[in-house]
Structures are given as structure tokens and as C-alpha cells.
Scaffold this motif. Structure first.
Motif, mmCIF file in Angstrom:
data_model
loop_
_atom_site.group_PDB
_atom_site.id
_atom_site.type_symbol
_atom_site.label_atom_id
_atom_site.label_comp_id
_atom_site.label_asym_id
_atom_site.label_seq_id
_atom_site.Cartn_x
_atom_site.Cartn_y
_atom_site.Cartn_z
ATOM 1 N N PHE A 107 0.798 -1.234 0.116
ATOM 2 C CA PHE A 107 -0.079 0.048 -0.017
ATOM 3 C C PHE A 107 0.880 1.327 0.053
ATOM 4 N N LEU A 108 1.959 1.101 0.805
ATOM 5 C CA LEU A 108 2.820 2.334 0.749
ATOM 6 C C LEU A 108 3.439 2.519 -0.308
ATOM 7 N N ARG A 109 3.868 1.371 -1.089
ATOM 8 C CA ARG A 109 4.453 1.736 -2.527
ATOM 9 C C ARG A 109 3.777 2.413 -3.260
ATOM 10 N N GLN A 110 2.349 1.794 -3.345
ATOM 11 C CA GLN A 110 1.286 2.516 -4.322
ATOM 12 C C GLN A 110 1.262 3.887 -3.899
ATOM 13 N N LEU A 111 1.078 4.172 -2.707
ATOM 14 C CA LEU A 111 0.943 5.541 -2.218
ATOM 15 C C LEU A 111 2.123 6.565 -2.791
ATOM 16 N N PHE A 112 3.447 5.961 -2.352
ATOM 17 C CA PHE A 112 4.616 6.943 -2.886
ATOM 18 C C PHE A 112 4.569 7.017 -4.415
ATOM 19 N N ALA A 113 4.069 6.043 -5.255
ATOM 20 C CA ALA A 113 4.211 5.963 -6.702
ATOM 21 C C ALA A 113 3.331 7.133 -6.978
ATOM 22 N N ASN A 114 2.324 7.546 -6.068
ATOM 23 C CA ASN A 114 1.395 8.757 -6.639
ATOM 24 C C ASN A 114 1.953 10.152 -6.005
ATOM 25 N N VAL A 115 3.218 10.131 -5.671
ATOM 26 C CA VAL A 115 3.704 11.164 -5.228
ATOM 27 C C VAL A 115 4.703 11.924 -6.260
ATOM 28 N N PRO A 116 4.464 12.955 -6.793
ATOM 29 C CA PRO A 116 5.471 13.523 -7.626
ATOM 30 C C PRO A 116 6.481 14.470 -7.323
ATOM 31 N N VAL A 117 6.251 15.053 -6.326
ATOM 32 C CA VAL A 117 7.304 15.646 -5.654
ATOM 33 C C VAL A 117 7.700 15.433 -4.289
#
Lengths: 323, 283
Positions: free
Chosen positions: A170-180
Motif C-alpha cells: 500500500f505504501l509503495r502504491q501511495l508513494f508512486a502517486n507522489v510527484p514531488v
């Protein structure tokens, strides 16, 4: 920066240096004024409190490298642990010397979204949807961001019944959505608010309220997730420095006064959750949303959590392994 | 930046005092440069070889080094080309406001880099003045590796302009006129007459711009996006290691940067020395 102080009480000015982190500027400006008049009334002594603000980790490093702080008020227990461990200027058991794990006030992690909540973000699972951009600072450089990660993990663990692999995913998916990934919390707030990047900002509750006040509730709104974490920014006396500067007594009083009615009221006024809510103004308390709160103890305390999640090769590094 | 003229070593000179000045120069250089750099090497040596190589050759370290050096090279090339054109315009033409523009070239020297980074990211962010125009074309600059190049071009520009400008001003115009009367075409004149004597100066400017870009931190972190393996620069990785209170790992990355930079600058110096011999022009 530090100024030598004579030992004579009541005749000379006593200077206290409080080394703190970024978002406590407003809080301590108010609190210092209250403490100075309290101390004057009690002892007749005039105290001058100097404040130093910066990223929590960088501030801890400055104290380790010789910045003569009498008091540290940082974002993370792990940062004060580092001071105790690397410089030996305060004992390892510092946390047990004041009530509530030495955290006179707490906060939590909430979402700041754009007005009208266009992406309909209600809870953590909305953050991993495709097309949702999440703004958070880098947990490696920002103490605050580590609470963001643990809050997300706390939710994911509950959701997946304690399945660590699923929680990590879940955390990996979350940070995949972090552009900056900004280096600090204020940088992330700027990216989200001024640059218009992202759909949701993971922020400390007090920062979210500050942003709302600064920029107007017509632009942003706060979304409270179902589960988050109790962020405990701890305070501690730096024994060696205080002894050297002969400020132990007043520095100790400075910390204890944070737990007084005055201290608690001021903390609540600045959107921190007071550890003794009964002492604060009820109107201030009404502003906080209700949610389920995990604590750092659920992660085995900072001593265990810090290397496991944020150390070299820890969980956060694994998320960003080369693809 | 120049290779020492070895013939002056120990030969009796008409000007006395070499021993003293050399001693002063070495002492000063040691205090300001060599001892701090030596401390860096000593600190990374405390790691032990295995640990050092593990940290230095970590995929993330390599990715960060690639980003740093790649973006710095691109930025230095852009600066070499456009710095040359800018220097040309400033030396060869007269126009209103020339003095003002000439002094503005130095602004990136004086400006705190964080200010530059914040201004650039404000301009190039999708809602900024330039970003808003580029976004519909599908071009995103800010928070991508392209953003790093933009910041590095900004901080490196004055180096090329300021090294090329004086050489260009000294260049004899009669050479170009002679070339023209002898029937050279414009491209030939530029390629064979004007450019060769400028090469050492352009290389110096390129090397300085490159060196500055490699170490740049403040302006980049605001516009880069800082995503590991994508837009994370090596200096940021050093700061991250420091945030972990891992001084040894930080110096490992730093010493890698030092070694690569030194090798690159040495290579550029050798090319410069060669071109000076080849074209017989001093900077």
C-alpha cells in the motif's frame, strides 16, 4: 550565538535557548511571552528566550555538533535520542522525565484537499487511486513526514488485518502517486498551495489549520481520515548545556510550564492537541476531528521504528528500489 | 586552473621571494582546501573498503551521481553555446541598455541559490508563467529532471560569458577582414579564424560551469521533485545520509563526487593545455 551568563540570580538576565523545529514558531512566540511573565512574577528574574527553528533532524545535528541549546523541542523522539546517543549531553531515559512521554501536546496527520474536494478523497485508500497526486515531504529529510508514513501504515495494517506485505505494498502504491518529495514540511505546503501541484497534502493537523487560516477556507478544506497516528513532538532538557550555562532550574521550569493551564491553553490555541484537554479552552478543542489514533508504541517505539522504516536499507528505501 | 609551468621550479629567478610566496600559497591552500578535503577522505576511510564500496556503489548512489553529472554536463554544454553567443553580442554590438545587461550577467553569482530555485520553480510550475504555456504542449519542466537542468543553466551561465568575453574583446578584427578578403565564407571564418583562439576560454568557462553545477544544491531541490532514481541529485543524497546521522555514508557519496569531478576537471585541463599548444593562444 550563545551568550555567557553570570550565575547571580535576579541581578542578571538569564538567557534560554530553545532549539525547535519549523512549525512551532507561532506556538513558542506566544508561549515564551507567557513563560517570561510567569517566571518574572514567581522569582523576579528576567528571562530572555531565544528560539531557533529549522528542520527537526538538522536542528538535532546542530545540537550534537555544539549548538548550546538548553532545551530542545523537536518533531521526533528519534531526533532527541540521537542527541542523547551521539553527544551524551542528556541521559538516554530523557523521555521518562516529563509526563506523557515528554510530549506536552500532540498532533496527528490529516489531509488537506482543494476546495470542494474534487477527487472525493475521504480516507487513505483514496490516495492510491490512479490519477490522484499526493504531496508529502521526504521522510528521509523531514521528521514530520515520518509520521505521515506511519499514519498510512497504521491504516493499512488495520485494513489488511496486520498483513505487513500488503501494508508495504500500500505504501509503495501511495508513494508512486507522489510527484514531488520536498525536503521539509513547509516546502511541501508551498508546493501544494502555491504551485498548485497535487490533489492532497499529507500534513500535521496544526499545519493544515495554519494553511487554512493563512489562505482562507475558500480554497482548501481539511479531510480527517478514519485512522491516523498520534504525532508526539517531544521536549527535553539538554542537561550538560544547561549545567554549563547555569540555567538548569529555569530551563526545567520552562518545560514543566508547558503542562500548566497556560501552556495547555496556548498549545490548543495553536492547533496542537493538549495532553490535558480539561485545562484548555473548550472552543479550541471543538475544532479537532475525531478519529482512531495509533501511537508510535504500535510500531515498537522510535528506537525500533526508526531503523526499520527509515534507516539505510529500511522500508522506505525498499519502496524506492531501482525498478 | 592552469597547469603549472614546471620550468620555473628551482631555477634562479630575477624576482626574489619565490620560496616565501610558494610557502604562503601552500599553507593557505592547505587550510582552505586540502585539509577539509583530506578530512573527507579520512572520514570515508574509517568505513573500511567493503562498507565504502557498498555505499558508494549502491544503486541509489549511482542513480543520484548519474542525475547530478548528467544534468551538469547538459547544462554546461547549453551554457557553453549560449554563453558564447551572449558574450559575442555583448562584445561586438552596441545597443541601448548594454551596460545594464552586461552587469545582469553576474546576478546568478550573487543571488542566494535557494531564491533562484524558488523563483524558477514558481515560473516553471504547471501554474507558473512559463509552465502554464508549456503545459498545453505536453512539456513539463518543473519537478522533472528537466527542472534540474534549468536550475543548473541558471547558476552556470556567468562562468562562460565572463571567461569568453575578454578573449573575444582582444580578438583582432583584422583577422576576420583578412579572411574575408582572401575569399573565406562566413562559416569558414567562424570555424577557422574566430573559434580556434576562443576554444581554451570556452573550455575554461565550460569547466567552471560544470564544477559549479555538480555541487549545486539550493536551487535544485526546489525544482527537481527529488524522487529517488528519477530526480534525486547526489548532494541531496548526502544531506539525506546526514539526516540519518550517517556521517560515514555521507562522506562516501561526497568522496565519489570528489573523485569524479577531479577526474573530469583534470581531463578538461589536459584538453585545454592541448588546445593552447595547438592554437598557440593563451586565455
Amino acid at each position: 550565538m550563545a551568550v555567557a551568563v553570570t550565575a547571580l540570580p535576579a541581578t542578571a538576565q538569564t538567557r534560554l535557548l530553545n532549539v525547535s523545529y519549523d512549525p512551532t514558531r507561532e506556538l513558542y512566540r506566544d508561549y515564551n511571552a507567557a513563560f517570561i511573565s510567569h517566571w518574572k512574577a514567581k522569582t523576579g528574574q528576567t528571562v530572555v528566550v531565544q528560539q531557533s527553528h529549522g528542520g527537526s533532524g538538522a536542528q538535532a545535528r546542530a545540537v550534537i555538533d555544539g549548538l548550546e541549546a538548553d532545551i530542545v523541542t523537536l518533531a521526533l523522539e528519534a531526533d532527541i535520542d540521537a542527541i542523547a546517543e551521539k553527544s551524551g549531553k542528556l541521559p538516554a531515559n530523557w523521555k521518562s522525565r516529563l509526563p506523557n512521554n515528554s510530549s506536552p501536546y500532540t498532533s496527528t496527520i490529516v489531509f488537506l484537499v482543494r476546495k470542494g474536494n474534487p477527487k472525493a478523497i475521504k480516507d487513505w485508500d483514496d490516495l492510491v487511486k490512479p490519477g490522484v497526486a499526493v504531496i508529502t515531504p521526504n521522510p528521509k529529510t523531514s521528521g514530520g513526514a515520518r509520521w505521515n508514513v506511519l499514519a498510512a501504515l497504521a491504516w493499512a495494517r488495520t485494513k489488511h488485518g496486520g498483513d505487513e506485505a500488503k501494508a508495504t505494498d500500500f505504501l509503495r502504491q501511495l508513494f508512486a502517486n507522489v510527484p514531488v518529495l520536498d525536503t521539509g514540511a513547509r516546502g511541501s505546503t508551498t508546493t501544494f498551495v502555491q504551485r498548485g501541484i497535487g490533489d492532497v497534502l499529507l500534513a500535521w493537523e496544526n499545519e493544515a489549520f495554519l494553511a487554512l487560516n493563512e489562505l482562507g477556507p475558500d480554497k482548501f478544506e481539511i479531510v480527517v481520515p478514519t485512522i491516523s497516528i498520534t504525532a508526539e513532538p517531544p521536549v527535553a532538557l539538554v542537561d550538560d548545556n544547561a549545567r554549563k550555562r547555569k540555567t538548569t532550574e529555569v530551563a526545567q521550569a520552562y518545560l514543566e510550564y508547558l503542562y500548566s493551564a497556560d501552556g495547555q491553553r496556548i498549545a490548543a490555541k495553536h492547533y496542537y492537541r493538549p495532553s490535558k484537554p480539561e485545562l484548555a479552552n473548550p472552543d479550541d478543542l471543538k475544532r479537532f476531528g475525531t478519529l482512531k489514533l495509533a501511537t508510535i508504541a504500535d510500531f515498537g517505539g522510535w528506537q525500533a521504528a526508526q531503523p526499520k522504516y527509515f534507516g539505510d536499507g529500511g522500508l522506505f528505501d525498499q519502496i524506492y528500489r531501482a525498478k | 586552473m592552469t597547469v603549472a609551468d614546471s620550468s620555473s621550479w628551482k631555477r634562479p629567478s630575477v624576482i626574489p621571494g619565490f620560496g616565501m610566496t610558494f610557502g604562503f600559497a601552500m599553507a593557505y591552500l592547505s587550510l582552505i582546501v586540502l585539509i577539509p578535503l583530506g578530512a573527507l577522505v579520512v572520514r570515508s576511510a574509517s568505513l573500511g573498503w567493503d562498507e565504502y564500496w557498498r555505499l558508494a556503489l549502491d544503486p541509489r548512489t549511482l542513480a543520484a551521481l548519474r542525475t547530478s553529472f548528467g544534468a551538469s554536463l547538459i547544462a554546461a554544454v547549453i551554457n557553453a553555446v549560449f554563453g558564447l553567443i551572449l558574450a559575442w553580442v555583448l562584445v561586438r554590438y552596441r545597443f541601448p541598455g548594454k551596460r545594464l545587461i552586461d552587469s545582469m550577467i553576474d546576478l546568478p553569482f550573487a543571488l542566494p541559490t535557494a531564491v533562484a530555485g524558488i523563483s524558477l520553480s514558481a515560473l516553471y510550475a504547471p501554474n507558473g508563467w512559463f509552465g502554464a504555456l508549456l503545459e498545453p504542449l505536453g512539456i513539463t519542466i518543473a519537478y522533472r529532471p528537466a527542472g534540474i537542468v534549468v536550475a543548473l543553466v541558471f547558476v552556470g551561465l556567468p562562468f562562460v560569458v565572463r571567461t569568453v568575453q575578454p578573449v573575444l574583446a582582444d580578438l583582432d578584427r583584422e583577422l576576420e577582414e583578412a579572411a574575408a578578403t582572401l575569399g573565406a565564407q562566413r562559416a569558414q571564418t567562424i570555424w577557422r579564424v574566430i573559434l580556434p583562439p576562443l576554444v581554451p576560454a570556452i573550455l575554461t568557462g565550460f569547466a567552471l560551469a560544470l564544477a559549479r553545477a555538480i555541487g549545486e544544491y539550493g536551487s535544485v531541490i526546489f525544482i527537481a521533485g527529488n524522487i529517488p532514481f528519477v530526480s534525486e541529485i547526489a548532494p541531496l543524497l548526502i544531506v539525506i545520509r546526514l539526516e540519518e546521522f550517517n556521517y560515514a555514508a555521507a562522506t562516501a557519496v561526497a568522496s565519489m563526487m570528489l573523485a569524479i569531478s577531479f577526474t573530469m576537471l583534470l581531463a578538461i585541463n589536459l584538453i585545454q593545455a592541448w588546445s593552447r599548444r595547438r592554437f598557440g593562444h593563451a586565455v
